[in-house]
Design a protein around this motif. Structure first.
Motif, short mmCIF file in Angstrom:
data_model
loop_
_atom_site.label_atom_id
_atom_site.label_comp_id
_atom_site.label_asym_id
_atom_site.label_seq_id
_atom_site.Cartn_x
_atom_site.Cartn_y
_atom_site.Cartn_z
N TYR A 1 38.10 32.57 54.46
CA TYR A 1 37.68 33.76 55.20
C TYR A 1 38.87 34.68 55.41
CZ TYR A 1 34.04 30.37 56.15
OH TYR A 1 33.08 29.42 56.00
N TRP A 2 38.63 35.98 55.19
CA TRP A 2 39.70 36.97 55.26
C TRP A 2 39.28 38.17 56.10
CZ3 TRP A 2 44.49 36.33 52.95
CH2 TRP A 2 44.62 35.20 52.12
N GLY A 3 40.25 38.69 56.84
CA GLY A 3 40.04 39.94 57.54
C GLY A 3 40.32 41.11 56.61
N GLN A 4 40.12 42.30 57.12
CA GLN A 4 40.23 43.50 56.28
C GLN A 4 41.66 44.00 56.14
OE1 GLN A 4 39.75 43.56 59.40
NE2 GLN A 4 40.68 45.40 60.26
N GLY A 5 42.59 43.48 56.92
CA GLY A 5 43.98 43.89 56.82
C GLY A 5 44.34 45.00 57.78
N THR A 6 45.58 44.95 58.23
CA THR A 6 46.12 46.00 59.07
C THR A 6 47.50 46.36 58.52
OG1 THR A 6 46.61 46.65 61.36
CG2 THR A 6 47.12 44.38 60.76
N GLU A 7 47.78 47.64 58.44
CA GLU A 7 48.97 48.10 57.72
C GLU A 7 50.18 48.26 58.63
OE1 GLU A 7 48.25 51.53 55.38
OE2 GLU A 7 50.17 51.44 54.33
N LEU A 8 51.29 47.73 58.16
CA LEU A 8 52.57 47.89 58.84
C LEU A 8 53.51 48.66 57.94
CD1 LEU A 8 54.79 47.24 60.97
CD2 LEU A 8 55.21 45.13 59.69
N THR A 9 54.12 49.69 58.48
CA THR A 9 55.16 50.43 57.77
C THR A 9 56.43 50.38 58.60
OG1 THR A 9 53.53 51.92 56.77
CG2 THR A 9 55.83 52.63 56.76
N VAL A 10 57.49 49.90 58.00
CA VAL A 10 58.78 49.84 58.68
C VAL A 10 59.69 50.89 58.05
CG1 VAL A 10 60.74 48.41 59.33
CG2 VAL A 10 58.46 47.39 59.08
N SER A 11 60.11 51.83 58.85
CA SER A 11 60.97 52.90 58.36
C SER A 11 62.43 52.54 58.56
CB SER A 11 60.65 54.20 59.07
OG SER A 11 60.91 54.09 60.45
N SER A 12 63.23 52.85 57.57
CA SER A 12 64.65 52.50 57.65
C SER A 12 65.49 53.68 58.12
CB SER A 12 65.14 52.01 56.30
OG SER A 12 64.88 52.98 55.32
#
Length: 126
Positions: free
Chosen positions: A115-126
């Motif tokens: 079973y999988w969720g739909q995903g949540t996006e992480l963006t890490v800025s440098s």
């Protein structure tokens, strides 16, 4: 089991963020819960997993790339699993997926999670 991940966002390098995954429609407490991530153009990879409630204390397992920076935890009363991410790096940028593994083995193997969720996006800025 239905899974919904949330809590992603934009964070500066060195910062922290907690993502969550709420489960419904199944027996949350008997599943191993895991987090995977997929960066653009790359394969989905294992991040962390936590054992089911039959094992006390909970056992947590991490990919080497996040060990010491990320912490997985679960609250069976809320049917929720969390991923606390500290000391974030640009290479942590990805879509994060939660998943449930009812088999009790293969914590880091994507194919063991049904079973999988739909995903949540992480963006890490440098």
């Amino acid at each position: 089991v239905q899974l919904q991940a949330f809590g992603g966002g934009l964070v500066q390098a060195g910062g922290c963020l907690r993502v969550s995954c709420a489960a419904s429609g199944g027996t949350f407490s008997t599943n191993i819960m895991g987090w995977f991530r997929q960066a653009a153009g790359k394969e989905r990879e294992f991040v962390a997993a936590i054992s089911w409630s039959g094992g006390t204390p909970y056992y947590a397992y991490y990919a080497d790339s996040v060990k010491g920076r990320f912490t997985i935890s679960r609250d069976n009363a809320k049917s929720t699993v969390y991923l606390q991410m500290n000391s974030l790096k640009s290479e942590d940028t990805a879509v994060y997926y939660c998943a449930a593994n009812p088999r009790g083995k293969g914590l880091s193997y994507r194919t063991e999670y049904d079973y999988w969720g739909q995903g949540t996006e992480l963006t890490v800025s440098s």
